[in-house]
Structures are given as structure tokens and as C-alpha cells.
Design a protein around this motif. Structure first.
Motif, PDB file in Angstrom:
ATOM      1  N   THR A 286      -7.508   4.986  -5.472  1.00  0.00           N
ATOM      2  CA  THR A 286      -7.362   5.430  -4.080  1.00  0.00           C
ATOM      3  C   THR A 286      -8.641   5.227  -3.279  1.00  0.00           C
TER       4      THR A 286
ATOM      5  N   GLN B 165       0.827  -1.208   0.000  1.00  0.00           N
ATOM      6  CA  GLN B 165       0.000   0.000   0.000  1.00  0.00           C
ATOM      7  C   GLN B 165       0.864   1.263   0.000  1.00  0.00           C
TER       8      GLN B 165
ATOM      9  N   GLN C 258       0.680   4.103  -2.764  1.00  0.00           N
ATOM     10  CA  GLN C 258       0.389   5.474  -2.341  1.00  0.00           C
ATOM     11  C   GLN C 258       1.415   6.436  -2.921  1.00  0.00           C
TER      12      GLN C 258
ATOM     13  N   ASN D 261      -9.869   0.810  -0.496  1.00  0.00           N
ATOM     14  CA  ASN D 261      -8.973   0.825   0.642  1.00  0.00           C
ATOM     15  C   ASN D 261      -9.167  -0.430   1.481  1.00  0.00           C
TER      16      ASN D 261
END
Length: 194
Positions: free
Chosen positions: A80, A41, A45, A83
Motif C-alpha cells: 500500500t 488499483q 485496494q 502508490n
């Protein structure tokens, strides 16, 4: 008094049987998967954080295809929005959603970088070149982190599937974790035309 004695003995026997059936190792391996997931992640990101700078740099190029930029922006928003907070909540369905969103973002970024070839002023822009290099480095990091995650998942999944661990794994809710897989069609070389 005898029932209390047998209760204490039962608790001690239960404690040693649980520690002997691999429970603690399963916890360690599950936590390792969670740690590797956090690194995956983190790498994704980093890519998501680079995209706005890349898009803004490309927007400055005259007559650049707005549709391509819009696709990148929309793909970033989708990627995005999926999650998954930890490897514990990593169900196959959520994992597939996450992977599909990230693959779509990767594809739209590839189209963006291919379309840049038609813009010599953009290819000469130092900011763009630096962002492109950072993005390529980030893609390499993503690949490494995905491999590390898959290695941890393989170790965890094979451990909980072995006898007698599989008995206690089922009893305590240690479920198998999904793997990252190659994007459909990635086994075929791309067609390059000049």
C-alpha cells in the motif's frame, strides 16, 4: 495584412495536421490506459482492505504462527505504500516496484492460507471461510483487471509505435507503458507433498 493571413493559414494547417497524425486518438488511448490502471488499483485496494479482517480472524486461532501473520502485515504495508497516481506517472521503475510489492503480498497471503490447513478450528470458522472466499474472488478480479490493463497498454503502445503516429507521439511525449508480467517461477507447477 499578408503576414496575418499566412499566420491564420499556418494555424489552420497545423490544426489539421495534428488531428490527422493521430494526436486525438493517442489521447483517447492514453486515457483508456489510465482508466484501466484505476481499475487495477481498485482491485488491489479491495484485497488490501480484506487483509486486516483476515488477519484478525486468524489471530484468534490458538497457537497460530505469528511469523506468518507478521509477514502478511508487513507485505500489506509495503504494497500500500507504493502508490502510482495515474497511468501518466507509470514509469517502468515505479511499475516494477508496484508489481514486486503486490507479488510479495500475494506470496505471503498464499503462505498464510497454506498454513491454515493445520488448524481445523480455523478451517471450520465461518468468518474465515467467508473472508477466504472474498479473497479468492478478489484475486480473480485482480487477474481480470490486469488482463484488461495489458490489453489497453498493447493497443496504446502499438498505436504510438506505428508510422506516422510515432513522429507525433515522440514530439508530444506519448511514451510506451509497461505491462504486467507473470511472477518469476510461475511457469513451473508447484511441488505438492503429503
Amino acid at each position: 495584412m499578408k503576414t496575418r493571413f499566412f499566420s491564420v493559414i499556418s494555424v489552420i494547417v497545423l490544426f489539421f495536421s495534428l488531428s490527422g497524425c493521430g494526436y486525438n486518438s493517442m489521447v483517447d488511448k492514453r486515457e483508456n490506459v489510465s482508466g484501466k490502471w484505476a481499475q487495477v488499483q481498485n482491485a488491489y485496494q479491495r484485497r488490501a482492505d480484506l487483509i486486516p479482517n483476515l488477519v484478525n480472524t486468524v489471530k484468534g486461532a490458538a497457537n497460530f504462527e505469528r511469523e506468518t501473520l507478521t509477514q502478511v502485515i508487513e507485505a500489506r504495508a509495503k504494497a500500500t505504500s507504493v502508490n502510482i497516481t495515474s497511468a501518466d506517472s507509470l514509469t517502468p521503475q515505479k511499475f516494477q516496484q508496484f508489481q514486486q510489492a503486490q507479488d510479495a503480498l500475494g506470496s505471503s497471503l498464499s503462505r498464510l492460507l497454506v498454513s491454515v490447513e493445520r488448524y481445523p478450528e480455523l478451517k471450520a470458522n465461518q468468518n474465515f471461510l467467508e473472508l477466504q472466499a472474498q479473497l479468492e474472488g478478489t484475486e480473480n478480479r485482480i487477474s481480470v483487471e490486469r488482463k484488461n490493463f495489458n490489453d489497453a497498454v498493447q493497443d496504446y503502445n502499438s498505436y504510438i509505435a506505428r508510422f506516422p503516429n510515432n513522429l507525433s507521439a515522440g514530439m508530444f511525449g506519448f511514451d510506451p507503458k509497461p505491462y504486467f508480467e507473470a511472477q518469476a517461477g510461475s511457469d513451473r507447477a508447484p511441488q505438492v507433498e503429503f
